[in-house]
Design an enzyme around this catalytic site. Structure first.
Site, PDB file in Angstrom:
ATOM      1  CE  LYS A 131      -4.427   0.994   2.296  1.00 49.30           C
ATOM      2  NZ  LYS A 131      -5.119   0.873   3.580  1.00 49.30           N
ATOM      3  CG  LEU A 132       3.202   2.010  -2.769  1.00 50.52           C
ATOM      4  CD1 LEU A 132       3.636   1.996  -4.228  1.00 50.52           C
ATOM      5  CD2 LEU A 132       4.423   2.108  -1.851  1.00 50.52           C
TER       6      LEU A 132
END
Ligand code: G3P
Length: 216
Positions: free
Chosen positions: A83-84
């Site tokens: 998750k960015l």
């Protein structure tokens, strides 16, 4: 529509999985902090509970740091989705990590243009935050509809993951607007089954069965 559980509580995840209601899990640093266990340990435990994507969020904010953390997280299990955050460095890391075959969930999306950028960066999932938009009096569902139209216009295969879902009505509206996935706390997912007429009807059927001495 896929259902992801928005929690890092393994007991809750196992319970939902036992009903066959879970297609994946999303976590964020706030949820991991609540779990009270080391990050890698809790992600590994969750990955063993579901074959679906399990989002694990980086805490670095620069490209090199996100790449280092992203690769480390992806090594925990094949179903980890890194998750960015939706920043320029996050998009650059998204392109690079997806290029290496790693699933990426681009998070903290609050506009259609941000979602367009994430799709161009090859994101596996884009996470528009419905509840947090509602909190500031902007209809989060309009954003889902806009992203759906844009992705369909250009045949982007990034999946729209409606996040920050806080009520059964959010789930229904996200489904109607064409979100591919929704992620919600376990309590919201469980509450989808509730209807007073179901309870009332069941009560009547059971009473009639008892009166008539019906046995199956
Ligand atoms: O995981 C991100 C998102 O689902 C957070 O929800 O309720 O904290 O806005 P919420």
């Amino acid at each position: 529509m896929k259902f992801f559980a928005d929690t890092a509580d393994t007991k809750e995840i196992a319970e939902l999985a036992s009903y066959g209601l879970i297609d994946g899990v999303t976590t964020n640093p706030s949820l991991i902090a609540k779990a009270g266990k080391p990050f890698a340990e809790v992600i590994a435990e969750i990955c063993a509970l579901t074959p679906g994507a399990v989002s694990a969020e980086v805490v670095a904010t620069d490209f090199d740091g996100m790449m280092k953390e992203g690769k480390k997280l992806a090594k925990i299990a094949p179903n980890v989705a890194v998750k960015l955050p939706l920043t320029l460095d996050g998009l650059k890391a998204c392109k690079a990590l997806t290029g290496e075959g790693i699933q990426v969930n681009v998070t903290l999306c609050f506009s259609a243009n941000q979602a367009l950028l994430a799709a161009k960066a090859g994101a596996t999932f884009i996470s528009p935050f419905i509840g947090r938009l509602d909190d500031i009096h902007i209809d989060g569902m309009d954003l889902i509809a806009e992203i759906r139209q844009i992705y369909d216009n250009y045949l982007f295969d990034t999946e729209i993951l409606a996040a920050s879902i806080r009520s059964p009505n959010h789930v229904k509206l996200a489904a109607l607007a064409g979100a591919d996935v929704m992620t919600a706390p376990a309590a919201v997912i469980r509450s989808l089954v509730n209807h007073p007429l179901t309870d009332k009807g069941l009560e009547t059927f059971l009473a009639d069965a008892k009166k008539a001495g019906i046995k199956v």
